[in-house]
Write a protein that holds these residues in place. Structure first.
Motif, PDB file in Angstrom:
ATOM      1  N   ALA A   1       0.850  -1.182  -0.092  1.00 26.78           N
ATOM      2  CA  ALA A   1       0.069  -0.067   0.086  1.00 26.78           C
ATOM      3  C   ALA A   1       0.916   1.329   0.020  1.00 26.78           C
ATOM      4  O   ALA A   1       0.689   2.117  -0.438  1.00 26.78           O
ATOM      5  CB  ALA A   1      -0.894   0.120   1.234  1.00 26.78           C
TER       6      ALA A   1
ATOM      7  N   ARG B   1      -4.412   6.771  -1.742  1.00 23.37           N
ATOM      8  CA  ARG B   1      -5.863   6.243  -1.455  1.00 23.37           C
ATOM      9  C   ARG B   1      -6.796   6.874  -2.055  1.00 23.37           C
ATOM     10  O   ARG B   1      -7.864   6.491  -2.517  1.00 23.37           O
ATOM     11  CB  ARG B   1      -5.724   6.163  -0.028  1.00 23.37           C
ATOM     12  CG  ARG B   1      -6.935   5.272   0.392  1.00 23.37           C
ATOM     13  CD  ARG B   1      -6.924   5.244   2.127  1.00 23.37           C
ATOM     14  NE  ARG B   1      -8.359   4.752   2.638  1.00 23.37           N
ATOM     15  CZ  ARG B   1      -8.648   4.575   3.937  1.00 23.37           C
ATOM     16  NH1 ARG B   1      -7.587   5.108   4.689  1.00 23.37           N
ATOM     17  NH2 ARG B   1      -9.644   3.929   4.283  1.00 23.37           N
TER      18      ARG B   1
ATOM     19  N   ARG C   1      -7.897   5.581  -5.267  1.00 23.22           N
ATOM     20  CA  ARG C   1      -8.481   4.188  -5.085  1.00 23.22           C
ATOM     21  C   ARG C   1      -9.740   4.145  -4.061  1.00 23.22           C
ATOM     22  O   ARG C   1     -10.680   3.629  -4.844  1.00 23.22           O
ATOM     23  CB  ARG C   1      -7.303   3.240  -4.436  1.00 23.22           C
ATOM     24  CG  ARG C   1      -7.684   2.029  -4.363  1.00 23.22           C
ATOM     25  CD  ARG C   1      -6.466   1.135  -3.898  1.00 23.22           C
ATOM     26  NE  ARG C   1      -6.201   1.699  -2.348  1.00 23.22           N
ATOM     27  CZ  ARG C   1      -4.820   2.279  -2.134  1.00 23.22           C
ATOM     28  NH1 ARG C   1      -4.246   2.804  -3.260  1.00 23.22           N
ATOM     29  NH2 ARG C   1      -4.259   2.633  -0.764  1.00 23.22           N
TER      30      ARG C   1
ATOM     31  N   ARG D   1     -10.017  -1.897   1.372  1.00 22.35           N
ATOM     32  CA  ARG D   1     -10.210  -0.540   1.065  1.00 22.35           C
ATOM     33  C   ARG D   1      -9.687   0.459   2.378  1.00 22.35           C
ATOM     34  O   ARG D   1      -9.135   1.697   1.843  1.00 22.35           O
ATOM     35  CB  ARG D   1     -11.764  -0.138   0.981  1.00 22.35           C
ATOM     36  CG  ARG D   1     -12.342  -0.184   2.327  1.00 22.35           C
ATOM     37  CD  ARG D   1     -14.078  -0.198   2.019  1.00 22.35           C
ATOM     38  NE  ARG D   1     -14.566  -0.051   3.045  1.00 22.35           N
ATOM     39  CZ  ARG D   1     -16.010  -0.230   3.306  1.00 22.35           C
ATOM     40  NH1 ARG D   1     -16.650  -0.772   2.229  1.00 22.35           N
ATOM     41  NH2 ARG D   1     -16.489  -0.319   4.460  1.00 22.35           N
TER      42      ARG D   1
END
Length: 275
Positions: free
Chosen positions: A240, A246, A249, A271
């Motif tokens: 990650a 993030r 995404r 997530r």
């Protein structure tokens, strides 16, 4: 020009599916390919036979040609691969789907039907991430080439989705009035055997780790050895850190309806990875 290589994990009876990708700048492409080829030679020496392709499941579990390499050494090799990607400043992408959630939403949300399959849904999510991130950069219009591991049954469906994306996906990257849909993507995606795509073999490892880690953390898969969950989680967090932001995404705030859809379909553990 940017090359984006993709592979997946979880196409069988696993509860989760993950499609992951790695983005490489064309200017560094030859260096990366040469380095990975050298790495396969190293693995060949370790295995005592020629290694042409790196299959994460067999390697991680110590099956097949890897049976003679102990778990500690295999773990160190995975650490080395992560360091190898980080040192070259390659960026990663990933999308996760909870298959049970997907099937449940499928009956209620007609947008899901446009994807044709779970694999296409996750692959399209990765494509939208590339579009959203790269349109922020200068002089990148139409310069992202997508290359997937060969999935004969899915190739036509994904190609059509990217060639003529559903209008409701425009909000994911805030498409402007005069902006061509997915204008960061080169034409349609390419498909090839991962045996001939060295970097797709790296992504195979990333997808496997992300999926397995999430399934263990969510108590859907049992640990094969004590501490496996913690080890997998540490690797997932390292992946990650290599990924696009993030916000490209699974944005925590200000999600449009398209981003909300992928948020709802994803395992919580996937997530929430990254910053």
């Amino acid at each position: 020009m940017k090359f984006c290589y993709f592979d997946e994990s979880g196409m069988g009876n696993e509860p989760y599916l993950v499609v992951a990708g790695i983005i490489v700048d064309a200017q560094r492409m030859h260096v990366t390919k040469d380095a990975w080829a050298a790495f396969l030679k190293y693995l060949s020496r370790a295995a005592g036979r020629q290694v042409l392709e790196f299959h994460s499941r067999d390697f991680y579990r110590g099956n097949g040609i890897w049976r003679g390499i102990d778990g500690i050494k295999r773990a160190k090799i995975i650490d080395a691969i992560l360091d190898w990607v980080k040192a070259r400043k390659h960026k990663c992408i990933f999308s996760g789907l909870d298959k049970a959630k997907f099937k449940k939403v499928l009956a209620k949300d007609q947008r899901i039907n446009t994807f044709k399959s779970m694999w296409c849904a996750a692959a399209m999510h990765c494509t939208l991430q590339v579009q959203k991130q790269h349109q922020r950069e200068t002089k990148t219009k139409g310069h992202s080439l997508l290359i997937f591991d060969r999935e004969v049954m899915e190739e036509t469906n994904l190609s059509l989705l990217i060639h003529t994306p559903p209008g409701w996906t425009d909000t994911y990257y805030d498409r402007k009035k005069k902006q061509t849909a997915l204008d960061q993507i080169v034409d349609v995606p390419f498909f090839a055997d991962s045996k001939h795509i060295l970097l797709a073999q790296v992504v195979d490892l990333f997808a496997y780790i992300l999926r397995t880690s999430a399934e263990i953390e969510d108590s859907l898969t049992k640990e094969k050895y004590d501490g496996e969950g913690d080890k997998m989680k540490a690797w997932s967090e390292a992946i990650a850190e290599l990924a696009l932001p993030r916000a490209s995404r699974y944005p925590v705030k200000g999600r449009c309806q398209t981003a909300q859809l992928f948020w709802d379909l994803a395992p919580t553990t996937i997530r929430e990875l990254g910053n």
